[in-house]
Design a protein around this motif. Structure first.
Motif, PDB file in Angstrom:
ATOM      1  N   MET A 197       0.831  -1.205   0.000  1.00 31.25           N
ATOM      2  CA  MET A 197       0.000   0.000   0.000  1.00 31.25           C
ATOM      3  C   MET A 197       0.860   1.248   0.000  1.00 31.25           C
ATOM      4  O   MET A 197       0.445   2.295  -0.487  1.00 31.25           O
ATOM      5  CB  MET A 197      -0.863   0.044   1.277  1.00 31.25           C
ATOM      6  CG  MET A 197      -1.804  -1.093   1.419  1.00 31.25           C
ATOM      7  SD  MET A 197      -3.126  -0.928   0.246  1.00 31.25           S
ATOM      8  CE  MET A 197      -4.388  -0.397   1.320  1.00 31.25           C
ATOM      9  N   VAL A 198       2.058   1.136   0.583  1.00 26.74           N
ATOM     10  CA  VAL A 198       2.855   2.340   0.795  1.00 26.74           C
ATOM     11  C   VAL A 198       3.841   2.625  -0.339  1.00 26.74           C
ATOM     12  O   VAL A 198       4.273   3.773  -0.505  1.00 26.74           O
ATOM     13  CB  VAL A 198       3.593   2.309   2.169  1.00 26.74           C
ATOM     14  CG1 VAL A 198       2.611   2.057   3.292  1.00 26.74           C
ATOM     15  CG2 VAL A 198       4.718   1.293   2.208  1.00 26.74           C
ATOM     16  N   ALA A 199       4.189   1.592  -1.114  1.00 30.14           N
ATOM     17  CA  ALA A 199       5.230   1.776  -2.143  1.00 30.14           C
ATOM     18  C   ALA A 199       4.988   2.984  -3.059  1.00 30.14           C
ATOM     19  O   ALA A 199       5.939   3.703  -3.387  1.00 30.14           O
ATOM     20  CB  ALA A 199       5.402   0.493  -2.959  1.00 30.14           C
ATOM     21  N   PRO A 200       3.732   3.239  -3.478  1.00 24.96           N
ATOM     22  CA  PRO A 200       3.535   4.366  -4.399  1.00 24.96           C
ATOM     23  C   PRO A 200       3.763   5.742  -3.785  1.00 24.96           C
ATOM     24  O   PRO A 200       3.878   6.726  -4.511  1.00 24.96           O
ATOM     25  CB  PRO A 200       2.057   4.222  -4.824  1.00 24.96           C
ATOM     26  CG  PRO A 200       1.674   2.827  -4.465  1.00 24.96           C
ATOM     27  CD  PRO A 200       2.500   2.468  -3.268  1.00 24.96           C
ATOM     28  N   VAL A 201       3.812   5.833  -2.453  1.00 30.49           N
ATOM     29  CA  VAL A 201       3.933   7.170  -1.844  1.00 30.49           C
ATOM     30  C   VAL A 201       5.277   7.395  -1.138  1.00 30.49           C
ATOM     31  O   VAL A 201       5.468   8.434  -0.511  1.00 30.49           O
ATOM     32  CB  VAL A 201       2.754   7.465  -0.877  1.00 30.49           C
ATOM     33  CG1 VAL A 201       1.429   7.441  -1.628  1.00 30.49           C
ATOM     34  CG2 VAL A 201       2.726   6.502   0.307  1.00 30.49           C
ATOM     35  N   VAL A 202       6.183   6.404  -1.224  1.00 27.56           N
ATOM     36  CA  VAL A 202       7.499   6.612  -0.620  1.00 27.56           C
ATOM     37  C   VAL A 202       8.520   6.948  -1.709  1.00 27.56           C
ATOM     38  O   VAL A 202       8.225   6.849  -2.904  1.00 27.56           O
ATOM     39  CB  VAL A 202       7.976   5.366   0.188  1.00 27.56           C
ATOM     40  CG1 VAL A 202       7.056   5.111   1.369  1.00 27.56           C
ATOM     41  CG2 VAL A 202       8.097   4.129  -0.697  1.00 27.56           C
ATOM     42  N   THR A 203       9.693   7.350  -1.278  1.00 30.47           N
ATOM     43  CA  THR A 203      10.728   7.733  -2.248  1.00 30.47           C
ATOM     44  C   THR A 203      11.222   6.509  -3.001  1.00 30.47           C
ATOM     45  O   THR A 203      11.442   6.553  -4.211  1.00 30.47           O
ATOM     46  CB  THR A 203      11.908   8.408  -1.504  1.00 30.47           C
ATOM     47  OG1 THR A 203      11.383   9.413  -0.631  1.00 30.47           O
ATOM     48  CG2 THR A 203      12.889   9.025  -2.474  1.00 30.47           C
ATOM     49  N   GLY A 204      11.431   5.405  -2.276  1.00 24.47           N
ATOM     50  CA  GLY A 204      11.895   4.177  -2.900  1.00 24.47           C
ATOM     51  C   GLY A 204      11.993   3.088  -1.862  1.00 24.47           C
ATOM     52  O   GLY A 204      11.649   3.306  -0.691  1.00 24.47           O
ATOM     53  N   GLY A 205      12.455   1.913  -2.318  1.00 22.74           N
ATOM     54  CA  GLY A 205      12.460   0.789  -1.383  1.00 22.74           C
ATOM     55  C   GLY A 205      13.633  -0.148  -1.561  1.00 22.74           C
ATOM     56  O   GLY A 205      14.264  -0.188  -2.622  1.00 22.74           O
ATOM     57  N   VAL A 206      13.918  -0.897  -0.504  1.00 25.09           N
ATOM     58  CA  VAL A 206      14.952  -1.933  -0.508  1.00 25.09           C
ATOM     59  C   VAL A 206      14.287  -3.197   0.009  1.00 25.09           C
ATOM     60  O   VAL A 206      13.848  -3.243   1.161  1.00 25.09           O
ATOM     61  CB  VAL A 206      16.136  -1.547   0.403  1.00 25.09           C
ATOM     62  CG1 VAL A 206      17.153  -2.676   0.458  1.00 25.09           C
ATOM     63  CG2 VAL A 206      16.806  -0.260  -0.072  1.00 25.09           C
ATOM     64  N   VAL A 207      14.209  -4.200  -0.850  1.00 27.16           N
ATOM     65  CA  VAL A 207      13.421  -5.383  -0.513  1.00 27.16           C
ATOM     66  C   VAL A 207      14.244  -6.645  -0.726  1.00 27.16           C
ATOM     67  O   VAL A 207      14.913  -6.792  -1.760  1.00 27.16           O
ATOM     68  CB  VAL A 207      12.152  -5.438  -1.401  1.00 27.16           C
ATOM     69  CG1 VAL A 207      11.326  -6.678  -1.095  1.00 27.16           C
ATOM     70  CG2 VAL A 207      11.313  -4.189  -1.220  1.00 27.16           C
ATOM     71  N   GLY A 208      14.202  -7.530   0.271  1.00 23.09           N
ATOM     72  CA  GLY A 208      14.735  -8.875   0.065  1.00 23.09           C
ATOM     73  C   GLY A 208      16.222  -9.036   0.284  1.00 23.09           C
ATOM     74  O   GLY A 208      16.772 -10.093  -0.006  1.00 23.09           O
ATOM     75  N   LEU A 209      16.879  -8.007   0.822  1.00 18.32           N
ATOM     76  CA  LEU A 209      18.331  -8.093   1.018  1.00 18.32           C
ATOM     77  C   LEU A 209      18.694  -8.428   2.459  1.00 18.32           C
ATOM     78  O   LEU A 209      19.876  -8.360   2.831  1.00 18.32           O
ATOM     79  CB  LEU A 209      19.006  -6.780   0.593  1.00 18.32           C
ATOM     80  CG  LEU A 209      18.745  -6.334  -0.847  1.00 18.32           C
ATOM     81  CD1 LEU A 209      19.533  -5.078  -1.163  1.00 18.32           C
ATOM     82  CD2 LEU A 209      19.102  -7.438  -1.836  1.00 18.32           C
ATOM     83  N   GLY A 210      17.682  -8.768   3.262  1.00 16.87           N
ATOM     84  CA  GLY A 210      17.959  -9.082   4.657  1.00 16.87           C
ATOM     85  C   GLY A 210      18.513  -7.871   5.383  1.00 16.87           C
ATOM     86  O   GLY A 210      18.247  -6.719   5.005  1.00 16.87           O
ATOM     87  N   ALA A 211      19.339  -8.143   6.411  1.00 16.24           N
ATOM     88  CA  ALA A 211      19.879  -7.048   7.229  1.00 16.24           C
ATOM     89  C   ALA A 211      20.724  -6.093   6.393  1.00 16.24           C
ATOM     90  O   ALA A 211      20.780  -4.886   6.668  1.00 16.24           O
ATOM     91  CB  ALA A 211      20.704  -7.633   8.367  1.00 16.24           C
ATOM     92  N   ALA A 212      21.384  -6.612   5.345  1.00 16.24           N
ATOM     93  CA  ALA A 212      22.219  -5.752   4.491  1.00 16.24           C
ATOM     94  C   ALA A 212      21.385  -4.631   3.866  1.00 16.24           C
ATOM     95  O   ALA A 212      21.913  -3.557   3.544  1.00 16.24           O
ATOM     96  CB  ALA A 212      22.884  -6.583   3.396  1.00 16.24           C
ATOM     97  N   GLY A 213      20.092  -4.867   3.702  1.00 20.96           N
ATOM     98  CA  GLY A 213      19.203  -3.848   3.143  1.00 20.96           C
ATOM     99  C   GLY A 213      19.120  -2.606   4.017  1.00 20.96           C
ATOM    100  O   GLY A 213      18.913  -1.495   3.523  1.00 20.96           O
ATOM    101  N   TYR A 214      19.299  -2.793   5.335  1.00 17.88           N
ATOM    102  CA  TYR A 214      19.263  -1.632   6.241  1.00 17.88           C
ATOM    103  C   TYR A 214      20.492  -0.753   6.024  1.00 17.88           C
ATOM    104  O   TYR A 214      20.398   0.473   6.066  1.00 17.88           O
ATOM    105  CB  TYR A 214      19.160  -2.095   7.698  1.00 17.88           C
ATOM    106  CG  TYR A 214      17.745  -2.480   8.084  1.00 17.88           C
ATOM    107  CD1 TYR A 214      17.153  -3.631   7.567  1.00 17.88           C
ATOM    108  CD2 TYR A 214      16.998  -1.693   8.948  1.00 17.88           C
ATOM    109  CE1 TYR A 214      15.856  -3.977   7.909  1.00 17.88           C
ATOM    110  CE2 TYR A 214      15.696  -2.034   9.300  1.00 17.88           C
ATOM    111  CZ  TYR A 214      15.130  -3.170   8.786  1.00 17.88           C
ATOM    112  OH  TYR A 214      13.843  -3.501   9.113  1.00 17.88           O
TER     113      TYR A 214
END
Ligand code: DQA
Length: 161
Positions: free
Chosen positions: A125-142
């Motif tokens: 629901m939120v993806a269209p209103v955020v700047t971008g995303g990091v998905v599926g990279l586990g802790a490295a994504g943080y």
């Protein structure tokens, strides 16, 4: 000091114990430390907000918007893993749309690759209103998200001519 918020939705306080085959062994505190490592302490202050109560998170986001329009913007950027609210919450999406309109960058993070999981996790629901995303990279994504956020904030604060 520029504040960076790490916002964690429901059940993320139990990371490190929760379905470790999916979410890994790092605790929420470990993930917070990853973010802090990417944010030079001379300039940034990182704060973690975790709640299982959606209204608490909405209150925090509403306050950021209110502060912004009052001419006071202590928060320079937001990292958010909304957990299950990602897939369910119109209210969270609406709050993040208000944050978007302030120009404060927001990065959505998911530890797991939600696209590879159950159908109900495919939609955000939120993806269209955020700047971008990091998905599926586990802790490295943080780490990746924090690094990107610092760059976005620096770009925002550069005078344009
Ligand atoms: C999650 C994915 C969501 O589908 C789930 O409800 C979570 C964690 C992730 O980080 O992979 O709570 O956001």
């Amino acid at each position: 000091m520029i504040k960076i918020l790490l916002v964690h939705g429901p059940n993320l306080g139990l990371l490190g114990k929760r379905e470790t085959n999916i979410y890994g062994n790092e605790t929420q505190e470990d993930l917070l430390q990853r973010v802090k490592r990417e944010c030079p302490t001379a300039k940034y202050e990182v704060e973690l907000v975790q709640s299982n109560h959606e209204g608490n998170v909405l209150d925090v986001l509403n306050q950021i918007v209110r502060d912004h329009y009052a001419g006071n913007t202590p928060v320079g950027g937001i990292l958010i893993n909304p957990g299950a609210w990602t897939h369910t919450s119109v209210a969270l999406r609406d709050a993040l749309a208000m944050v978007r309109d302030t120009g404060i960058p927001v990065i959505e993070i998911h530890l797991s690759n939600t696209a590879a999981r159950e159908d109900f996790r495919h939609a955000s629901m939120v993806a269209p209103v955020v700047t971008g995303g990091v998905v599926g990279l586990g802790a490295a994504g943080y780490t990746a998200a924090a690094r990107a956020l610092v760059e976005l904030i620096q770009r925002n604060s550069k005078p344009r001519n």
